[in-house]
Design a protein around this motif. Structure first.
Motif, PDB file in Angstrom:
ATOM      1  N   ARG A   1       0.839  -1.217   0.000  1.00  0.00           N
ATOM      2  CA  ARG A   1       0.000   0.000   0.000  1.00  0.00           C
ATOM      3  C   ARG A   1       0.862   1.250   0.000  1.00  0.00           C
ATOM      4  NH1 ARG A   1      -4.700   0.821   3.770  1.00  0.00           N
ATOM      5  NH2 ARG A   1      -5.157   2.386   2.201  1.00  0.00           N
ATOM      6  N   ILE A   2       1.891   1.276   0.848  1.00  0.00           N
ATOM      7  CA  ILE A   2       2.753   2.449   0.925  1.00  0.00           C
ATOM      8  C   ILE A   2       3.532   2.624  -0.381  1.00  0.00           C
ATOM      9  CG2 ILE A   2       4.804   3.393   2.053  1.00  0.00           C
ATOM     10  CD1 ILE A   2       3.657   2.222   4.687  1.00  0.00           C
TER      11      ILE A   2
ATOM     12  N   GLY B   1       2.691   1.581  -3.309  1.00  0.00           N
ATOM     13  CA  GLY B   1       1.723   1.978  -4.334  1.00  0.00           C
ATOM     14  C   GLY B   1       1.378   3.455  -4.252  1.00  0.00           C
ATOM     15  N   ARG B   2       1.128   3.940  -3.047  1.00  0.00           N
ATOM     16  CA  ARG B   2       0.811   5.357  -2.863  1.00  0.00           C
ATOM     17  C   ARG B   2       1.981   6.246  -3.288  1.00  0.00           C
ATOM     18  NH1 ARG B   2      -2.754   6.368   2.506  1.00  0.00           N
ATOM     19  NH2 ARG B   2      -4.469   4.989   1.936  1.00  0.00           N
ATOM     20  N   LEU B   3       3.165   5.826  -2.949  1.00  0.00           N
ATOM     21  CA  LEU B   3       4.354   6.592  -3.308  1.00  0.00           C
ATOM     22  C   LEU B   3       4.561   6.581  -4.820  1.00  0.00           C
ATOM     23  CD1 LEU B   3       6.594   8.278  -2.167  1.00  0.00           C
ATOM     24  CD2 LEU B   3       7.836   6.208  -1.608  1.00  0.00           C
TER      25      LEU B   3
ATOM     26  N   VAL C   1       2.291   6.268  -7.164  1.00  0.00           N
ATOM     27  CA  VAL C   1       1.279   7.119  -7.802  1.00  0.00           C
ATOM     28  C   VAL C   1       1.685   8.585  -7.717  1.00  0.00           C
ATOM     29  CG1 VAL C   1      -1.105   7.957  -7.599  1.00  0.00           C
ATOM     30  CG2 VAL C   1      -0.634   5.499  -7.561  1.00  0.00           C
ATOM     31  N   GLN C   2       2.186   9.012  -6.559  1.00  0.00           N
ATOM     32  CA  GLN C   2       2.605  10.414  -6.420  1.00  0.00           C
ATOM     33  C   GLN C   2       3.786  10.734  -7.346  1.00  0.00           C
ATOM     34  OE1 GLN C   2       2.778  12.509  -2.670  1.00  0.00           O
ATOM     35  NE2 GLN C   2       1.896  10.724  -1.635  1.00  0.00           N
TER      36      GLN C   2
ATOM     37  N   ARG D   1      -0.068  11.958   2.650  1.00  0.00           N
ATOM     38  CA  ARG D   1      -0.837  11.006   1.820  1.00  0.00           C
ATOM     39  C   ARG D   1      -0.150   9.656   1.711  1.00  0.00           C
ATOM     40  NH1 ARG D   1      -1.252  13.422  -3.585  1.00  0.00           N
ATOM     41  NH2 ARG D   1      -2.366  11.509  -4.011  1.00  0.00           N
ATOM     42  N   LEU D   2       1.030   9.538   2.300  1.00  0.00           N
ATOM     43  CA  LEU D   2       1.807   8.313   2.165  1.00  0.00           C
ATOM     44  C   LEU D   2       1.329   7.198   3.093  1.00  0.00           C
ATOM     45  CD1 LEU D   2       4.274   7.063   0.776  1.00  0.00           C
ATOM     46  CD2 LEU D   2       5.679   8.057   2.569  1.00  0.00           C
ATOM     47  N   TRP D   3       0.962   7.561   4.306  1.00  0.00           N
ATOM     48  CA  TRP D   3       0.646   6.548   5.321  1.00  0.00           C
ATOM     49  C   TRP D   3      -0.840   6.235   5.341  1.00  0.00           C
ATOM     50  CZ3 TRP D   3       5.330   5.257   5.984  1.00  0.00           C
ATOM     51  CH2 TRP D   3       6.334   6.210   6.019  1.00  0.00           C
ATOM     52  N   PRO D   4      -1.195   4.964   5.222  1.00  0.00           N
ATOM     53  CA  PRO D   4      -2.624   4.597   5.289  1.00  0.00           C
ATOM     54  C   PRO D   4      -3.179   4.808   6.691  1.00  0.00           C
ATOM     55  CG  PRO D   4      -1.245   2.672   4.708  1.00  0.00           C
ATOM     56  CD  PRO D   4      -0.350   3.830   4.952  1.00  0.00           C
TER      57      PRO D   4
END
Length: 176
Positions: free
Chosen positions: A42-43, A45-47, A49-50, A173-176
């Motif tokens: 998840r982390i 993936g979020r990184l 995308v940014q 926005r990085l940490w769920p």
């Protein structure tokens, strides 16, 4: 303990025949098991995308996820994320990227913080980001000379100048 000359030394040719996920560092194979945790993915993936979004307006730089970087005849690594600003003509990278991101897990922590740090510095990777999900921390290492210097921790937005492009990462926005 066996002397180094008695240990097997593998090459990229060997690596290409292996099943499963592996890395090969200076002829020594490292199994990429267990698979990354749900939080790790998840982390990362979020990184990704940014970073990908930040590079949309940059025609020179691209971000990729878990792609082989063939460093030499006996070294292949598969960083969680890498950014290159030079043309890529193969299905893998053969030149140093500008940015590498590794998300730590218990099985890879030592390798990522020590072995890969030295390898990436030696190869001239300008930025190395080490993400620690357990501590909710992102370490920013920038190559200065032959080694990395760690930046003070960013608390809100991190900006990296990759020349010719810049990447902004919103840490909130990085940490769920």
């Amino acid at each position: 303990m066996l002397k180094p000359e008695y240990l097997p030394h593998y090459t990229v040719t060997d690596y290409r025949k292996w099943e499963g996920d592996w890395e090969l560092i200076e002829g020594i194979p490292y199994a990429m098991v267990p698979s990354p945790s749900f939080l790790h993915q998840r982390i990362a993936g979020r990184l990704f995308v940014q970073i990908e979004t930040a590079l949309e307006s940059c025609p020179d730089c691209i971000a990729v996820y878990e792609t082989d970087w063939i460093v030499s005849d006996d070294t292949v690594v598969k960083p969680d994320i890498l950014v290159t600003c030079e043309p890529v003509s193969e299905d893998y990278l053969t030149h140093p990227p500008r940015l590498i991101v590794e998300v730590l897990s218990p099985a890879t922590r030592s390798k990522d913080e020590q072995l890969k740090r030295r390898l990436y510095a030696k190869q001239g990777v300008r930025f190395y980001l080490i993400v620690d999900p357990a501590e909710r921390r992102l370490r920013v290492l920038e190559l200065t000379g032959r080694d990395y210097q760690e930046h003070p921790p960013a608390t809100a937005v991190l900006t990296l100048d990759l020349a010719p492009c810049a990447v902004k990462i919103d840490l909130q926005r990085l940490w769920p």
